[in-house]
Design an enzyme around this catalytic site. Structure first.
Site, mmCIF file in Angstrom:
data_model
loop_
_atom_site.group_PDB
_atom_site.id
_atom_site.type_symbol
_atom_site.label_atom_id
_atom_site.label_comp_id
_atom_site.label_asym_id
_atom_site.label_seq_id
_atom_site.Cartn_x
_atom_site.Cartn_y
_atom_site.Cartn_z
ATOM 1 N N GLY A 12 0.306 10.307 -30.270
ATOM 2 C CA GLY A 12 -0.816 9.854 -29.453
ATOM 3 C C GLY A 12 -1.261 10.968 -28.514
ATOM 4 O O GLY A 12 -0.658 12.053 -28.468
ATOM 5 N N ASP A 13 -2.362 10.723 -27.809
ATOM 6 C CA ASP A 13 -2.912 11.688 -26.842
ATOM 7 C C ASP A 13 -3.276 13.019 -27.498
ATOM 8 O O ASP A 13 -3.193 14.065 -26.861
ATOM 9 C CB ASP A 13 -1.921 11.940 -25.682
ATOM 10 C CG ASP A 13 -1.459 10.644 -25.053
ATOM 11 O OD1 ASP A 13 -2.306 9.766 -24.849
ATOM 12 O OD2 ASP A 13 -0.256 10.514 -24.789
ATOM 13 N N LYS A 16 -8.190 12.388 -29.529
ATOM 14 C CA LYS A 16 -9.068 11.677 -30.464
ATOM 15 C C LYS A 16 -10.384 11.297 -29.800
ATOM 16 O O LYS A 16 -11.430 11.294 -30.439
ATOM 17 C CB LYS A 16 -8.381 10.401 -30.986
ATOM 18 C CG LYS A 16 -7.157 10.676 -31.828
ATOM 19 C CD LYS A 16 -6.486 9.393 -32.257
ATOM 20 C CE LYS A 16 -5.845 8.616 -31.128
ATOM 21 N NZ LYS A 16 -4.712 9.253 -30.459
ATOM 22 N N ASN A 38 -2.934 0.126 -23.857
ATOM 23 C CA ASN A 38 -1.900 1.171 -23.781
ATOM 24 C C ASN A 38 -2.540 2.528 -24.077
ATOM 25 O O ASN A 38 -2.059 3.560 -23.668
ATOM 26 C CB ASN A 38 -0.745 0.892 -24.767
ATOM 27 C CG ASN A 38 -1.214 0.548 -26.181
ATOM 28 O OD1 ASN A 38 -2.393 0.353 -26.425
ATOM 29 N ND2 ASN A 38 -0.280 0.469 -27.101
ATOM 30 N N GLY A 40 -5.464 5.457 -24.011
ATOM 31 C CA GLY A 40 -6.397 5.969 -23.018
ATOM 32 C C GLY A 40 -7.029 7.227 -23.551
ATOM 33 O O GLY A 40 -6.331 8.145 -23.961
ATOM 34 N N HIS A 41 -8.342 7.226 -23.627
ATOM 35 C CA HIS A 41 -9.046 8.441 -24.031
ATOM 36 C C HIS A 41 -9.767 8.939 -22.786
ATOM 37 O O HIS A 41 -10.432 8.158 -22.125
ATOM 38 C CB HIS A 41 -10.168 8.140 -25.034
ATOM 39 C CG HIS A 41 -9.702 7.619 -26.348
ATOM 40 N ND1 HIS A 41 -8.619 8.105 -27.000
ATOM 41 C CD2 HIS A 41 -10.236 6.665 -27.146
ATOM 42 C CE1 HIS A 41 -8.493 7.469 -28.153
ATOM 43 N NE2 HIS A 41 -9.458 6.582 -28.251
ATOM 44 N N ARG A 142 3.094 -16.151 -34.671
ATOM 45 C CA ARG A 142 2.148 -17.268 -34.740
ATOM 46 C C ARG A 142 2.078 -18.094 -33.460
ATOM 47 O O ARG A 142 1.928 -19.300 -33.460
ATOM 48 C CB ARG A 142 2.443 -18.148 -35.967
ATOM 49 C CG ARG A 142 2.171 -17.368 -37.245
ATOM 50 C CD ARG A 142 2.794 -17.949 -38.445
ATOM 51 N NE ARG A 142 4.244 -17.854 -38.372
ATOM 52 C CZ ARG A 142 5.065 -18.200 -39.364
ATOM 53 N NH1 ARG A 142 4.577 -18.698 -40.460
ATOM 54 N NH2 ARG A 142 6.364 -18.074 -39.234
ATOM 55 N N GLN A 223 -3.360 5.674 -30.499
ATOM 56 C CA GLN A 223 -1.988 6.211 -30.561
ATOM 57 C C GLN A 223 -1.869 7.218 -31.716
ATOM 58 O O GLN A 223 -2.861 7.794 -32.118
ATOM 59 C CB GLN A 223 -0.946 5.089 -30.685
ATOM 60 C CG GLN A 223 -0.734 4.293 -29.399
ATOM 61 C CD GLN A 223 -1.696 3.150 -29.234
ATOM 62 O OE1 GLN A 223 -2.048 2.479 -30.178
ATOM 63 N NE2 GLN A 223 -2.129 2.909 -28.022
ATOM 64 N N THR A 238 5.038 2.034 -30.835
ATOM 65 C CA THR A 238 4.233 0.923 -30.334
ATOM 66 C C THR A 238 4.330 -0.196 -31.372
ATOM 67 O O THR A 238 4.978 -0.037 -32.411
ATOM 68 C CB THR A 238 2.791 1.380 -30.008
ATOM 69 O OG1 THR A 238 2.140 0.329 -29.302
ATOM 70 C CG2 THR A 238 2.013 1.752 -31.261
ATOM 71 N N GLY A 301 -0.169 7.449 -15.969
ATOM 72 C CA GLY A 301 -0.002 8.587 -15.065
ATOM 73 C C GLY A 301 1.330 9.305 -15.238
ATOM 74 O O GLY A 301 1.632 10.256 -14.522
ATOM 75 N N ARG A 302 2.152 8.863 -16.213
ATOM 76 C CA ARG A 302 3.468 9.497 -16.402
ATOM 77 C C ARG A 302 3.304 10.914 -16.942
ATOM 78 O O ARG A 302 2.459 11.150 -17.797
ATOM 79 C CB ARG A 302 4.308 8.696 -17.418
ATOM 80 C CG ARG A 302 4.755 7.359 -16.917
ATOM 81 C CD ARG A 302 5.569 6.625 -17.967
ATOM 82 N NE ARG A 302 4.739 6.164 -19.080
ATOM 83 C CZ ARG A 302 5.211 5.538 -20.146
ATOM 84 N NH1 ARG A 302 6.504 5.309 -20.256
ATOM 85 N NH2 ARG A 302 4.403 5.125 -21.099
ATOM 86 N N ARG A 330 -7.283 21.269 -28.127
ATOM 87 C CA ARG A 330 -6.612 21.940 -27.007
ATOM 88 C C ARG A 330 -5.998 23.299 -27.355
ATOM 89 O O ARG A 330 -4.969 23.684 -26.791
ATOM 90 C CB ARG A 330 -5.547 21.006 -26.409
ATOM 91 C CG ARG A 330 -6.179 19.729 -25.871
ATOM 92 C CD ARG A 330 -5.323 19.058 -24.859
ATOM 93 N NE ARG A 330 -6.184 18.396 -23.891
ATOM 94 C CZ ARG A 330 -5.771 17.842 -22.763
ATOM 95 N NH1 ARG A 330 -4.510 17.876 -22.435
ATOM 96 N NH2 ARG A 330 -6.613 17.262 -21.946
HETATM 97 P P1 IMP Z 1 3.615 0.214 -25.767
HETATM 98 O O1 IMP Z 1 2.565 0.536 -26.757
HETATM 99 O O2 IMP Z 1 3.100 0.045 -24.358
HETATM 100 O O3 IMP Z 1 4.501 -0.911 -26.206
HETATM 101 O O4 IMP Z 1 4.587 1.503 -25.669
HETATM 102 C C1 IMP Z 1 5.426 1.904 -26.745
HETATM 103 C C2 IMP Z 1 5.517 3.414 -26.810
HETATM 104 O O5 IMP Z 1 4.277 3.932 -27.235
HETATM 105 C C3 IMP Z 1 5.822 4.082 -25.482
HETATM 106 O O6 IMP Z 1 6.605 5.244 -25.722
HETATM 107 C C4 IMP Z 1 4.464 4.488 -24.981
HETATM 108 O O7 IMP Z 1 4.535 5.566 -24.076
HETATM 109 C C5 IMP Z 1 3.798 4.890 -26.276
HETATM 110 N N1 IMP Z 1 2.332 4.776 -26.228
HETATM 111 C C6 IMP Z 1 1.604 3.659 -26.321
HETATM 112 N N2 IMP Z 1 0.289 3.963 -26.267
HETATM 113 C C7 IMP Z 1 0.194 5.290 -26.174
HETATM 114 C C8 IMP Z 1 -0.899 6.199 -26.129
HETATM 115 O O8 IMP Z 1 -2.082 5.838 -26.177
HETATM 116 N N3 IMP Z 1 -0.578 7.512 -26.041
HETATM 117 C C9 IMP Z 1 0.701 7.954 -26.027
HETATM 118 N N4 IMP Z 1 1.759 7.141 -26.071
HETATM 119 C C10 IMP Z 1 1.513 5.822 -26.149
#
Ligand code: IMP
Length: 427
Positions: A12-13, A16, A38, A40-41, A142, A223, A238, A301-302, A330
């Site tokens: 992810g990140d 995209k 979850n 973020g773009h 369900r 993701q 995820t 923000g992590r 990048r």
């Molecule tokens: P969840 O999707 O919140 O259940 O998180 C499960 C795992 O996927 C964790 O390690 C999150 O940090 C990672 N994750 C979920 N969405 C993203 C994203 O958009 N970018 C990067 N990591 C993500």
């Protein structure tokens, strides 16, 4: 007219959002198919800088219809806030449509996401705590409530009553937490239903009709492949199908309608949350990449874990998704480095591996095998043509193509739309 999909190849990140934003200019419809807030773009365009979580990045073009497919899980508070922010900043949302089959993130999902993470202790996944996993669990179990259900108030109340009764038993008996109030949730979600109603549609039909009209549809992944529920680094993933298969079930589209699938590779690797990442760096280079690229989660923000490009992972992603090409993002972040490593394989218990083992504990033990290339130590952010790139940067790009067995169509050298090198046009 083709259907084109854009899928993250790492954790992810990958950037995209910028690629979708670029391609959206030439399409009629952008459809998102999985994940929730979850994701973020960050999109930078003439309207300003936006952190998008649910609304497809195509929203910034007046001619683009944006679809949030049935495979997406929706926190209505987040979606409505995002719509509000867009409207306030002059972005029209009259061509945004949400599937009436999309599942809703409910207050107990968010609560349980946090409680389950606490209960996992040292084995925590590092979820975004947005309720994503528990919502998908209910979908598969369900027990879910869908956007369209909010429009049928009587049946919604009955459904909510029975689900909440069960959830409250878990909250109180397993986690010793306070129960949630049926009336509060019911009233709140009925209000959300009223606000969402104008956006709700049978979106699979809209995609079908767009294709019948000969329009071009872009499928927007969320993701990355290594977070996929099946092919990612399970259980540190995820809860959804982030790969191309998820695109078919997540918007209601036959796989035979998809013409081309492109991967998005970041020029180095990042990961947020727990789980194995063979090329992770713990030295100054990681800090340098993190600060130069501001590698902090858009959603939480992590600080993101940073490391060298892992060609084992991207080759695997290219194969399981069937990428016909890739967008490399990048690349400019590596501008200052005197030398750059690429992971070409792993060593595990003395054995050389060319694909990631399916077991996360084994992947965590893999030692990356590196090839080291010269850095270019030049600012490339103003360059717009492949032949203008310093020879070292071209060698790096060429080597990534060879190792991942995937041609690179687009190279991004900065966050703005124009900071892009088109090697071979996608559209
Ligand atoms: P969840 O999707 O919140 O259940 O998180 C499960 C795992 O996927 C964790 O390690 C999150 O940090 C990672 N994750 C979920 N969405 C993203 C994203 O958009 N970018 C990067 N990591 C993500």
């Amino acid at each position: 007219m083709p259907v084109i999909a854009v899928i993250g190849a790492q954790w992810g990140d990958e950037g995209k959002g910028k690629i979708i934003d670029l391609l959206a200019e030439k399409v009629n419809m952008v459809a998102r198919f999985s994940g929730g807030n979850n994701a973020g773009h960050t999109v930078v365009n003439p309207y300003g800088e936006f952190a998008m979580h649910l609304v497809p990045s195509g929203i910034f073009y007046r001619h683009v219809t944006c679809v949030v497919g049935n495979g997406v899980v929706i926190d209505p508070a987040v979606l409505l806030e995002e719509i509000d922010q867009l409207k306030k900043r002059g972005v029209e949302v009259d061509k945004l449509f949400i599937s009436d089959r999309a599942h809703l993130i409910m207050p107990y999902h968010i609560l349980l996401d946090g409680l389950e993470e606490e209960a996992r202790g040292g084995g925590a996944i590092g979820t975004t705590r947005k309720g994503i996993g528990p919502c998908y669990m209910d979908k598969v179990g369900r027990l879910g409530i869908r956007t369209g259900d909010l429009l049928q108030r009587d049946t919604f109340r009955d459904r909510l009553r029975s689900v909440l009764d069960y959830k409250n038993r878990i909250l109180t008996r397993v986690y010793e937490a306070q129960p949630l109030s049926l009336e509060e949730i019911y009233d709140k979600y009925c209000r959300y239903g009223e606000q969402l109603a104008p956006f709700l549609r049978e979106t699979d039909l809209m995609v079908e009709q767009a294709l019948e009209r000969g329009e071009m549809v872009l499928l927007e992944g969320a993701q990355g492949t290594m977070l996929d529920i099946d092919f990612g680094t399970y259980p540190y993933v995820t809860s959804t199908a982030t790969m191309i298969g998820g695109a078919c079930s997540g918007v209601g589209l036959s796989p035979v309608r998809i013409d081309r699938i492109y991967g998005v590779f970041k020029a180095y690797a990042t990961r947020v949350g727990s789980g194995p990442m063979p090329t992770e760096l713990f030295d100054d280079t990681a800090g340098l990449i993190r600060e130069r690229a501001h590698e902090y989660g858009t959603t939480t923000g992590r600080p993101r874990r940073c490391g060298w490009f892992d060609a084992v992972v991207t080759r695997f992603s290219a194969r399981v998704n069937g990428f016909c090409g890739a967008c490399l993002t990048r690349l400019d972040i590596l501008d200052t480095l005197p030398s750059i490593k690429i992971c070409t394989g792993y060593r595990l218990n003395g054995e050389a591996l060319t694909r990631p083992p399916s077991n996360s504990a084994l992947l965590a033990k893999c030692e990356p095998l590196y090839e080291e290339l010269d850095g270019w130590q030049t600012d490339i952010s103003r360059l717009r043509h492949l032949e203008d790139l310093p020879p070292q940067a071209r060698s790096y790009v060429r080597r990534l193509e060879e190792l991942t067995d995937c041609p690179i169509n687009i190279i991004s050298v900065g966050p703005r739309r124009e900071q892009t090198i088109v090697v071979k046009a996608i559209l």
